[in-house]
Scaffold this motif. Structure first.
Motif, PDB file in Angstrom:
ATOM      1  N   SER A   1       2.978 -16.675  18.838  1.00 20.29           N
ATOM      2  CA  SER A   1       3.435 -17.462  20.316  1.00 20.29           C
ATOM      3  C   SER A   1       4.678 -18.346  20.092  1.00 20.29           C
ATOM      4  O   SER A   1       5.548 -18.393  20.899  1.00 20.29           O
ATOM      5  CB  SER A   1       1.960 -18.282  20.737  1.00 20.29           C
ATOM      6  N   ARG A   2       4.527 -19.079  18.831  1.00 16.28           N
ATOM      7  CA  ARG A   2       5.548 -19.870  18.567  1.00 16.28           C
ATOM      8  C   ARG A   2       6.960 -19.164  18.498  1.00 16.28           C
ATOM      9  O   ARG A   2       8.000 -19.437  19.046  1.00 16.28           O
ATOM     10  CB  ARG A   2       5.461 -20.958  17.185  1.00 16.28           C
ATOM     11  N   ASP A   3       6.970 -18.090  17.689  1.00 17.01           N
ATOM     12  CA  ASP A   3       8.297 -17.456  17.471  1.00 17.01           C
ATOM     13  C   ASP A   3       8.492 -16.692  18.783  1.00 17.01           C
ATOM     14  O   ASP A   3       9.664 -16.510  18.937  1.00 17.01           O
ATOM     15  CB  ASP A   3       7.754 -16.194  16.444  1.00 17.01           C
ATOM     16  N   PHE A   4       7.570 -16.440  19.680  1.00 12.91           N
ATOM     17  CA  PHE A   4       7.838 -15.745  21.122  1.00 12.91           C
ATOM     18  C   PHE A   4       8.836 -16.680  21.744  1.00 12.91           C
ATOM     19  O   PHE A   4       9.653 -16.340  22.340  1.00 12.91           O
ATOM     20  CB  PHE A   4       6.461 -15.663  21.658  1.00 12.91           C
ATOM     21  N   VAL A   5       8.526 -18.077  21.669  1.00  9.75           N
ATOM     22  CA  VAL A   5       9.363 -18.812  22.533  1.00  9.75           C
ATOM     23  C   VAL A   5      10.544 -19.304  21.739  1.00  9.75           C
ATOM     24  O   VAL A   5      11.678 -19.355  22.448  1.00  9.75           O
ATOM     25  CB  VAL A   5       8.422 -20.123  22.737  1.00  9.75           C
ATOM     26  N   CYS A   6      10.335 -19.534  20.463  1.00  9.72           N
ATOM     27  CA  CYS A   6      11.571 -20.133  19.324  1.00  9.72           C
ATOM     28  C   CYS A   6      12.508 -18.894  19.133  1.00  9.72           C
ATOM     29  O   CYS A   6      13.604 -19.416  18.893  1.00  9.72           O
ATOM     30  CB  CYS A   6      11.012 -20.974  18.565  1.00  9.72           C
ATOM     31  N   LYS A   7      12.122 -17.884  19.009  1.00  6.86           N
ATOM     32  CA  LYS A   7      12.939 -16.559  18.402  1.00  6.86           C
ATOM     33  C   LYS A   7      12.966 -15.457  19.476  1.00  6.86           C
ATOM     34  O   LYS A   7      12.455 -14.487  19.015  1.00  6.86           O
ATOM     35  CB  LYS A   7      12.519 -16.292  17.133  1.00  6.86           C
ATOM     36  N   PRO A   8      13.370 -15.756  20.671  1.00 11.68           N
ATOM     37  CA  PRO A   8      13.221 -14.636  21.529  1.00 11.68           C
ATOM     38  C   PRO A   8      14.062 -13.541  21.146  1.00 11.68           C
ATOM     39  O   PRO A   8      13.436 -12.138  21.671  1.00 11.68           O
ATOM     40  CB  PRO A   8      13.752 -15.044  22.853  1.00 11.68           C
ATOM     41  N   ALA A   9      14.997 -13.497  20.468  1.00 10.21           N
ATOM     42  CA  ALA A   9      15.859 -12.116  20.017  1.00 10.21           C
ATOM     43  C   ALA A   9      14.881 -11.293  18.967  1.00 10.21           C
ATOM     44  O   ALA A   9      15.327 -10.339  18.860  1.00 10.21           O
ATOM     45  CB  ALA A   9      17.378 -12.789  19.374  1.00 10.21           C
ATOM     46  N   GLU A  10      13.986 -11.980  18.389  1.00 13.21           N
ATOM     47  CA  GLU A  10      13.218 -11.354  17.346  1.00 13.21           C
ATOM     48  C   GLU A  10      12.326 -10.758  17.876  1.00 13.21           C
ATOM     49  O   GLU A  10      11.132 -10.131  17.017  1.00 13.21           O
ATOM     50  CB  GLU A  10      13.096 -12.460  16.080  1.00 13.21           C
ATOM     51  N   ARG A  11      11.704 -10.679  19.216  1.00 17.79           N
ATOM     52  CA  ARG A  11      10.607 -10.239  19.909  1.00 17.79           C
ATOM     53  C   ARG A  11      10.311  -8.850  19.129  1.00 17.79           C
ATOM     54  O   ARG A  11       9.100  -8.312  18.916  1.00 17.79           O
ATOM     55  CB  ARG A  11      10.453 -10.411  21.205  1.00 17.79           C
ATOM     56  N   GLN A  12      11.020  -7.845  19.325  1.00 19.16           N
ATOM     57  CA  GLN A  12      10.949  -6.402  19.182  1.00 19.16           C
ATOM     58  C   GLN A  12      10.668  -6.346  17.658  1.00 19.16           C
ATOM     59  O   GLN A  12       9.919  -5.545  17.344  1.00 19.16           O
ATOM     60  CB  GLN A  12      12.216  -5.695  19.447  1.00 19.16           C
ATOM     61  N   ALA A  13      11.508  -7.072  16.928  1.00 19.34           N
ATOM     62  CA  ALA A  13      11.156  -6.881  15.374  1.00 19.34           C
ATOM     63  C   ALA A  13       9.827  -7.176  14.913  1.00 19.34           C
ATOM     64  O   ALA A  13       9.317  -7.159  13.967  1.00 19.34           O
ATOM     65  CB  ALA A  13      12.318  -7.638  14.583  1.00 19.34           C
ATOM     66  N   LYS A  14       9.394  -8.438  15.672  1.00 14.32           N
ATOM     67  CA  LYS A  14       7.959  -8.829  15.324  1.00 14.32           C
ATOM     68  C   LYS A  14       6.890  -7.841  16.166  1.00 14.32           C
ATOM     69  O   LYS A  14       5.871  -8.484  16.060  1.00 14.32           O
ATOM     70  CB  LYS A  14       7.856 -10.451  15.887  1.00 14.32           C
ATOM     71  N   LYS A  15       7.307  -6.799  16.650  1.00 11.24           N
ATOM     72  CA  LYS A  15       6.254  -5.998  17.159  1.00 11.24           C
ATOM     73  C   LYS A  15       5.507  -6.569  18.452  1.00 11.24           C
ATOM     74  O   LYS A  15       4.452  -6.202  18.945  1.00 11.24           O
ATOM     75  CB  LYS A  15       5.431  -5.487  16.219  1.00 11.24           C
ATOM     76  N   MET A  16       6.407  -7.387  19.304  1.00  9.50           N
ATOM     77  CA  MET A  16       5.611  -8.001  20.499  1.00  9.50           C
ATOM     78  C   MET A  16       6.294  -7.045  21.446  1.00  9.50           C
ATOM     79  O   MET A  16       7.501  -6.696  21.675  1.00  9.50           O
ATOM     80  CB  MET A  16       6.522  -9.322  20.774  1.00  9.50           C
ATOM     81  N   GLU A  17       5.331  -6.726  22.674  1.00 10.52           N
ATOM     82  CA  GLU A  17       5.623  -5.543  23.612  1.00 10.52           C
ATOM     83  C   GLU A  17       5.368  -6.280  24.851  1.00 10.52           C
ATOM     84  O   GLU A  17       4.380  -7.009  25.201  1.00 10.52           O
ATOM     85  CB  GLU A  17       4.689  -4.422  23.325  1.00 10.52           C
ATOM     86  N   ARG A  18       6.417  -5.731  25.699  1.00  7.71           N
ATOM     87  CA  ARG A  18       6.501  -6.573  26.908  1.00  7.71           C
ATOM     88  C   ARG A  18       5.615  -5.646  27.952  1.00  7.71           C
ATOM     89  O   ARG A  18       5.853  -4.363  28.086  1.00  7.71           O
ATOM     90  CB  ARG A  18       7.774  -6.441  27.700  1.00  7.71           C
ATOM     91  N   LEU A  19       4.560  -6.198  28.541  1.00 10.04           N
ATOM     92  CA  LEU A  19       3.802  -5.530  29.743  1.00 10.04           C
ATOM     93  C   LEU A  19       4.529  -5.536  30.888  1.00 10.04           C
ATOM     94  O   LEU A  19       4.215  -4.345  31.858  1.00 10.04           O
ATOM     95  CB  LEU A  19       2.538  -6.168  29.770  1.00 10.04           C
ATOM     96  N   GLY A  20       5.155  -6.543  31.337  1.00  5.58           N
ATOM     97  CA  GLY A  20       5.751  -6.475  32.485  1.00  5.58           C
ATOM     98  C   GLY A  20       5.230  -7.753  33.591  1.00  5.58           C
ATOM     99  O   GLY A  20       4.236  -8.319  32.974  1.00  5.58           O
ATOM    100  N   VAL A  21       5.823  -7.736  34.669  1.00  6.81           N
ATOM    101  CA  VAL A  21       5.604  -8.643  35.483  1.00  6.81           C
ATOM    102  C   VAL A  21       4.405  -8.376  36.436  1.00  6.81           C
ATOM    103  O   VAL A  21       4.276  -7.113  36.923  1.00  6.81           O
ATOM    104  CB  VAL A  21       6.715  -8.964  36.577  1.00  6.81           C
TER     105      VAL A  21
END
Length: 187
Positions: A127-147
């Motif tokens: 969650s911290r990395d989600f906010v602090c390192k948005p460019a790394e979301r895909q590399a950290k296997k974070m997936e967008r569900l959408g709005v």
């Protein structure tokens, strides 16, 4: 993992309300930031990445909503967390937590520690990395569900758990096949 990514969009579409929403409905841009557990006991952590729902706190910290969805019977439908993140000092803490159980149809406060975490759980670190390192979301296997409206997140759980359980079953089958081939080559 690739199949998990490919199946998130249909799951999000199934969970989204396709009709027009009233302006007072809280909308969010939801992302899977972490998942853990196993067959029948999965937990998925969703973060609301909508900039309108990330609030500035004193001292340069930011507040983020994170939702923990449970597959296991007897657990709440989800737990909502107010997570405070200080990117400059690379730290994170919980400022509020509440369980939602559809039986009661309300949020019930739960215990939490509001101390800055020296060794945060994986979901807090993500969650911290989600906010602090948005460019790394895909590399950290974070997936967008959408709005979608925040009220729809509990409906996303069964779809996500189905995907995770299928992936776990595939992994177990592939492991058995690999073990079989290993035994055949050893003979």
């Amino acid at each position: 993992m690739i199949a998990f990514t490919r199946q998130l969009l249909p799951a999000a579409l199934l969970c989204s309300a396709l009709s027009a929403q009233a302006s007072e409905v809280l909308m969010g841009d939801f992302w899977v930031v972490h998942y853990q557990g196993g067959l029948g006991k999965n937990q998925v952590f969703l973060a609301d990445g909508d900039p309108k729902n990330i609030f500035n706190r004193p001292g340069g910290a930011q507040s983020l909503g994170v939702y923990q969805l449970y597959e296991e019977p007897g657990k709440p439908n989800f737990t909502t967390y107010d997570v405070e993140i200080d990117c400059a000092k690379n730290r994170v803490r919980i400022m509020g937590a509440a369980d939602f159980r559809s039986v009661f149809n309300k949020l019930l406060n739960v215990k939490y520690s509001s101390q800055w975490q020296s060794k945060p759980d994986a979901w807090l670190a993500q969650s911290r990395d989600f906010v602090c390192k948005p460019a790394e979301r895909q590399a950290k296997k974070m997936e967008r569900l959408g709005v979608m409206p925040a009220s729809q997140i509990s409906k996303a759980g069964p779809h996500l758990f189905g995907i995770l359980n299928r992936e776990a079953a595939k992994t177990a089958i592939m492991q058995k096949i690999d073990e079989g081939f290993a035994q055949m080559s050893a003979k």
